[in-house]
Design a protein around this motif. Structure first.
Motif, mmCIF file in Angstrom:
data_model
loop_
_atom_site.group_PDB
_atom_site.id
_atom_site.type_symbol
_atom_site.label_atom_id
_atom_site.label_comp_id
_atom_site.label_asym_id
_atom_site.label_seq_id
_atom_site.Cartn_x
_atom_site.Cartn_y
_atom_site.Cartn_z
ATOM 1 N N ALA A 1 0.833 -1.205 0.000
ATOM 2 C CA ALA A 1 0.000 0.000 0.000
ATOM 3 C C ALA A 1 0.866 1.252 0.000
ATOM 4 N N GLU A 2 1.944 1.236 0.789
ATOM 5 C CA GLU A 2 2.822 2.403 0.838
ATOM 6 C C GLU A 2 3.517 2.622 -0.501
ATOM 7 N N LEU A 3 3.927 1.539 -1.147
ATOM 8 C CA LEU A 3 4.580 1.692 -2.445
ATOM 9 C C LEU A 3 3.589 2.201 -3.489
ATOM 10 N N ALA A 4 2.371 1.674 -3.479
ATOM 11 C CA ALA A 4 1.361 2.133 -4.435
ATOM 12 C C ALA A 4 1.075 3.620 -4.255
ATOM 13 N N ASP A 5 0.977 4.067 -3.024
ATOM 14 C CA ASP A 5 0.723 5.486 -2.757
ATOM 15 C C ASP A 5 1.905 6.344 -3.213
ATOM 16 N N ALA A 6 3.136 5.864 -2.952
ATOM 17 C CA ALA A 6 4.322 6.635 -3.324
ATOM 18 C C ALA A 6 4.467 6.734 -4.840
ATOM 19 N N LEU A 7 4.090 5.684 -5.547
ATOM 20 C CA LEU A 7 4.129 5.726 -7.013
ATOM 21 C C LEU A 7 3.065 6.673 -7.559
ATOM 22 N N ALA A 8 1.891 6.626 -6.977
ATOM 23 C CA ALA A 8 0.799 7.479 -7.444
ATOM 24 C C ALA A 8 1.110 8.959 -7.231
ATOM 25 N N SER A 9 1.791 9.278 -6.146
ATOM 26 C CA SER A 9 2.101 10.678 -5.850
ATOM 27 C C SER A 9 3.346 11.171 -6.570
ATOM 28 N N GLY A 10 4.131 10.250 -7.153
ATOM 29 C CA GLY A 10 5.381 10.626 -7.786
ATOM 30 C C GLY A 10 6.555 10.691 -6.835
ATOM 31 N N GLU A 11 6.320 10.330 -5.568
ATOM 32 C CA GLU A 11 7.396 10.335 -4.578
ATOM 33 C C GLU A 11 8.456 9.293 -4.897
ATOM 34 N N VAL A 12 8.020 8.190 -5.511
ATOM 35 C CA VAL A 12 8.917 7.093 -5.879
ATOM 36 C C VAL A 12 8.762 6.805 -7.366
ATOM 37 N N ARG A 13 9.899 6.594 -8.015
ATOM 38 C CA ARG A 13 9.921 6.134 -9.406
ATOM 39 C C ARG A 13 10.769 4.869 -9.472
ATOM 40 N N LEU A 14 10.317 3.921 -10.265
ATOM 41 C CA LEU A 14 10.955 2.610 -10.318
ATOM 42 C C LEU A 14 11.851 2.467 -11.547
#
Length: 323
Positions: A287-300
């Motif tokens: 859930a935390e990774l999904a939220d971070a990807l959606a917000s742009g905080e994390v890019r893979l």
């Protein structure tokens, strides 16, 4: 978590694909090589500093392959033999029809940004996810051979200039008769998860904010792959892991790595980053990774990487948010 089997990886390892037989038995047959190079049916991939010409037609992407008579002059290497006995070669030479600005500046961010019905210069990181099995395999091999030949012109034993042999698969020293083969550097890349079913992602010290991946490192002399996984995780983030499980591998010819993918379970979770290797490392639930990807905080990492496949396999579905 239940560790998936290799065949359960989400999506293919894009740089591990191939549809052409490398035909090692033909590499030392000089007469066959001459005939194949003179055959109008043979196809030639032109490679220059890791890039080749790629053409988009509709939704399809393909390498711009030439006949031997059309190919620019330069050292050429046998890549293999495909369907119908068609021989494939690579030629190391400037790309035909490509001016310097376009070759260096063109940097597509999506398939749709590649112009249709016009060949453009693309590197493997960009083209690998766009090409079919045959062309992806040809380009990986060509990139690796070009890089090796460019950096191994001289004999490490006596310093003499070596000659290309074996259809480009070896180099021979005319002075001491030694044979030299392409070097491959094995590197482990591992997805670390814990008993709370979290994943550990990290950012390199020279990476921009938000760019995360899993941990990786080179295998040292006299070391097994499993010990390399345990050692690298401990060195980079101070986490103890156990039970490394191999999932798959793919070449990463930048310039000569073979990436060997593992899942491994953390038995400690306190993170202590080596600042020379890792700027920051964080545990994420799904859930935390999904939220971070959606917000742009994390890019893979991009789809072409084995890191992306391991992360998506842990997550359980395809993800968005490329570097």
């Amino acid at each position: 978590m239940e560790i998936p089997a290799e065949e359960e990886l989400i999506g293919p390892l894009l740089l591990a694909r191939s549809a052409v037989d490398r035909s090692a038995a033909l590499r030392d047959d000089d007469e066959w090589l001459k005939r194949a190079w003179a055959d109008d049916r043979s196809r030639v991939l032109v490679i220059h500093e890791g890039r080749t010409l790629v053409r988009r037609t509709g939704d399809e992407f393909a390498i711009e392959l030439l006949g031997p008579a059309e190919a620019p002059p330069g050292p050429h290497y046998l890549l293999g033999v495909g369907d119908g006995g068609v021989a494939y070669f690579a030629v190391s030479a400037p790309l035909p029809g490509q001016g310097e600005p376009q070759t260096r500046v063109f940097n597509p961010v999506s398939p749709g940004s590649v112009p249709e019905d016009r060949a453009v210069a693309l590197g493997l990181r960009r083209a690998g996810a766009l090409l079919g099995d045959r062309d992806a395999g040809l380009l990986v091999y060509a990139v690796a051979l070009e890089a090796w030949h460019a950096t191994h012109e001289f004999c490490p034993r006596c310093g003499s200039r070596t000659k290309i042999a074996g259809g480009g698969a070896t180099r021979l020293c005319p002075r001491d008769a030694s044979t030299h083969f392409p070097r491959v550097d094995p590197a482990v890349i591992m997805l670390v998860h814990d008993d709370e079913d979290r994943v550990l992602l990290a950012r390199g010290p020279n990476w921009p904010q938000g760019r995360y991946s899993i941990l990786a490192g080179f295998v040292e002399p006299g070391e097994s792959l499993e010990r390399a996984v345990i050692r690298e995780v401990a060195e980079e983030v101070g986490v103890a892991v156990t039970s490394p499980r191999y999932l798959g591998s793919q070449p990463w010819p930048f310039p000569r790595s073979l990436m060997l993918g593992f899942f491994t379970r953390a038995v400690t979770t306190e993170v202590r980053c080596d600042p020379h290797e890792i700027a920051e490392a964080r545990w994420f639930t799904r859930a935390e990774l999904a939220d971070a990807l959606a917000s742009g905080e994390v890019r893979l990492p991009p789809e072409v990487s084995i890191a992306r496949r391991l992360i998506e396999t842990w997550f359980g579905e395809k993800l968005t948010g490329d570097w």
